[in-house]
Design an enzyme around this catalytic site. Structure first.
Site, short mmCIF file in Angstrom:
data_model
loop_
_atom_site.label_atom_id
_atom_site.label_comp_id
_atom_site.label_asym_id
_atom_site.label_seq_id
_atom_site.Cartn_x
_atom_site.Cartn_y
_atom_site.Cartn_z
CD GLU A 191 -3.02 -1.09 0.60
OE1 GLU A 191 -3.45 0.03 -0.14
OE2 GLU A 191 -3.75 -1.99 0.27
CB CYS A 211 -1.66 7.31 1.64
SG CYS A 211 -3.17 6.40 2.09
P1 NAD Z 1 8.01 4.84 5.00
O1 NAD Z 1 7.98 4.09 3.85
O2 NAD Z 1 9.03 5.83 5.42
O3 NAD Z 1 7.87 3.87 6.31
C1 NAD Z 1 6.91 2.99 6.46
C2 NAD Z 1 7.57 1.67 7.20
O4 NAD Z 1 8.74 1.51 6.76
C3 NAD Z 1 7.94 1.94 8.79
O5 NAD Z 1 7.51 0.87 9.55
C4 NAD Z 1 9.28 2.31 8.71
O6 NAD Z 1 10.06 1.90 9.76
C5 NAD Z 1 9.71 1.07 7.49
N1 NAD Z 1 11.02 1.42 6.85
C6 NAD Z 1 11.54 2.58 6.59
N2 NAD Z 1 12.66 2.89 6.01
C7 NAD Z 1 12.79 1.52 5.86
C8 NAD Z 1 13.90 0.62 5.03
N3 NAD Z 1 14.82 1.37 4.52
N4 NAD Z 1 13.92 -0.66 5.27
C9 NAD Z 1 12.82 -1.40 5.79
N5 NAD Z 1 11.89 -0.68 6.41
C10 NAD Z 1 11.82 0.70 6.45
O7 NAD Z 1 6.61 5.65 5.16
P2 NAD Z 1 5.97 6.71 6.15
O8 NAD Z 1 6.71 7.98 6.02
O9 NAD Z 1 5.67 6.36 7.42
O10 NAD Z 1 4.49 6.93 5.59
C11 NAD Z 1 4.60 7.92 4.61
C12 NAD Z 1 4.28 7.01 3.16
O11 NAD Z 1 3.59 5.98 3.26
C13 NAD Z 1 3.63 8.20 1.99
O12 NAD Z 1 4.31 7.95 0.85
C14 NAD Z 1 2.24 7.78 1.93
O13 NAD Z 1 1.50 7.93 0.74
C15 NAD Z 1 2.34 6.17 2.23
N6 NAD Z 1 1.16 5.72 2.81
C16 NAD Z 1 0.39 4.83 1.99
C17 NAD Z 1 -0.69 4.34 2.38
C18 NAD Z 1 -1.66 3.54 1.85
O14 NAD Z 1 -2.49 2.94 2.30
N7 NAD Z 1 -1.53 3.35 0.46
C19 NAD Z 1 -1.15 4.75 3.61
C20 NAD Z 1 -0.43 5.64 4.58
C21 NAD Z 1 0.74 5.89 3.93
#
Ligand code: NAD
Length: 470
Positions: A224, A258
């Site tokens: 997602e 998102c």
């Molecule tokens: P993110 O990708 O930075 O983090 C998401 C998760 O991934 C966190 O739990 C984090 O600890 C982990 N993570 C971060 N870097 C990582 C790495 N290098 N390796 C492994 N895991 C890692 O996202 P965010 O800042 O928490 O959320 C914002 C983003 O998420 C936006 O792009 C938003 O559009 C998207 N989002 C999508 C949805 C959806 O339902 N499609 C919902 C909410 C947010």
């Protein structure tokens, strides 16, 4: 942070390292404990009681993380979670039912049916922006499907994630439902393990990392992700009403959603009127620094990232910010071009760029030349325009004459397409995401027509041709 101190803190589970939790869950799953429907329903009910008993504390934790007040937390977190819970409780018996399907002529005497079965040990990785909803809705889908779950909530919302972890540890054994807190190192360690299903919500770049890690074990994923979700506004709409809906959707959670409207494409003939209505609506709602109801940006790094996208020459409304308070005023940019910096990546903050179009086909081509959006919102009264946009543009999901609200109907599968994600969930779609559909053909031992067996005569071929569809 040592993962071993973060997992399985219940005395019965002991202090387990990540590898041990995954192994314990694999054993538990192999023991078939999660498969009976009574068990699944019991876990969903336990989760419901846990949430109901701790709603006030969970709300306070979100408020401590980014200043979100009770009304918005109930609307965007608990309302969605309770709706999903009730849908799962009401639907799981039907979703898990064995489905009989018609046989083809060659198998006319056999029974054919489909058995949904849980995929197994699942990993759910959550983002920070709706820390409960986006962690627990996949968790509930996994519970309904009969999987075990390791949840890795976001490290950025420290209060919400740690309270959620404490509550889960106090209510569920780690061999069934565990929480691993932490950031990149812990998630990297988790991703090195073999899971039967990974459900990730977050950014596109991290989505790629998760997908690559899953590929090493051939693990199915739901991703997602995010992206730039457009809003198209045609000249025939009631702009007062459209701006009321758009302003609410864009600035909810300070744009950190998102599926937030990322930018507006308005027909040139109504641009001036739209900007005037936008200003009126923004003046009506109190988004000031003093008003505690307006959500803060998650951290200072993100405040700086967002304000750098404001081009002073295109600034129409807002533009103010306070780094210490992590507050950014709702900001509208006018006369924006596709090549501007603000149009390159998902904004994920309270900036609204307004672009104009004259020819809808050209506007559609611009959208289609970019990654497929997670959402698209169309404000129009024109049936032909509606059909055109809905059929010509690929996007995850969206609304006609509204924004965001499609996520709140659990009967609509929620997910992206292309760069905005893989797979979907909510309601039965979530159950499907965590299930394998096992196909069975069941025959009696007698009779067994001789048709497929040697010798392969021309008569048998003629019969086979007759039994073949088409
Ligand atoms: P993110 O990708 O930075 O983090 C998401 C998760 O991934 C966190 O739990 C984090 O600890 C982990 N993570 C971060 N870097 C990582 C790495 N290098 N390796 C492994 N895991 C890692 O996202 P965010 O800042 O928490 O959320 C914002 C983003 O998420 C936006 O792009 C938003 O559009 C998207 N989002 C999508 C949805 C959806 O339902 N499609 C919902 C909410 C947010």
């Amino acid at each position: 942070m040592n993962a071993a101190t973060q997992t399985g803190q219940r005395p019965d589970a002991g202090l387990l390292a990540i590898a041990d939790v995954v192994a314990a869950q694999a054993r538990y799953f192999r023991g078939n404990f999660t498969k009976p429907l009574e068990f699944r329903i019991g876990q969903l009910l336990k989760l419901k009681s846990m949430l109901q008993a701790n709603e006030a504390a969970l709300q306070a934790a979100i408020q401590a993380d980014f200043g979100k007040q009770a009304f918005d937390t109930f609307l965007t977190e608990f309302h969605v979670i309770y709706d999903e819970l009730e849908a799962a409780l009401a639907g799981v018996r039907e979703w898990a039912r064995t489905r009989t399907v018609d046989a083809n002529l060659l198998n006319a005497r056999a029974k054919s049916y489909i058995l949904p079965e849980p995929l197994g040990v699942s990993l759910v990785i959550g983002p920070w922006n709706y820390p409960y909803q986006l962690s627990l809705c996949p968790v509930m889908a996994a519970m309904a499907a009969g999987c075990t779950i390791i949840l890795k909530p976001s490290e950025l919302t420290v209060h919400s994630s740690s309270l959620l972890a404490q509550l889960i540890r106090a209510n569920f054994p780690a061999e069934y439902f565990a929480v691993v807190e932490g950031g990149v190192p812990e998630t990297t360690e988790l991703l090195a393990r073999k899971f039967d299903m990974i459900f990730f919500t977050g950014s596109v770049p991290v989505g790629r990392i998760v997908y690559q890690a899953a590929a090493r074990h051939l693990t199915p994923v739901v991703l997602e992700l995010g992206g730039k979700s457009p809003v198209i506004i045609t000249p025939d709409v009631d702009l007062d009403e459209a701006m009321r809906r758009l302003v609410w959707a864009k600035f909810l959670n300070s744009g950190q959603t998102c599926i937030a409207p990322d930018y507006v494409l308005v027909h040139k003939s109504v641009e001036a009127r739209l900007l005037e209505r936008l200003e009126k609506e923004l003046a009506r709602v109190d988004y000031s620094l003093e008003n505690g109801n307006y959500v803060r940006i998650v951290n200072e790094r993100n405040v700086l990232r967002i304000v750098e996208l404001i081009d002073p020459e295109k600034l129409l409304l807002g533009g103010g910010y306070d780094l210490q308070e992590r507050w950014i005023q709702p900001t509208v940019l006018k006369g924006v071009e596709w090549t501007d910096r603000v149009m390159q990546d998902e904004i994920f903050g309270p900036l609204l760029p307004v672009l104009v179009y004259e020819d809808l086909d050209a506007a559609i081509s611009e959208i289609k030349a970019r990654p497929k959006p997670l959402a698209l919102y169309l404000f129009t009264n024109d049936e032909a325009t509606k059909q055109k946009v809905l059929s010509e543009v690929s996007f995850g999901g969206g609304c006609v004459n509204d924004a965001l609200m499609h996520i709140s109907n659990g009967n609509l599968p929620f997910g992206g397409v292309g760069d905005s994600g893989i797979g979907n969930y909510h309601g039965e779609a979530g159950f499907r995401a965590f299930s394998h559909y096992k196909s069975i053909l069941e025959k009696d031992m007698v009779p067994d027509p001789d048709l497929k067996y040697s010798p392969h005569t021309s008569e048998k071929l003629a019969v086979l041709r007759q039994l073949t569809a088409g």
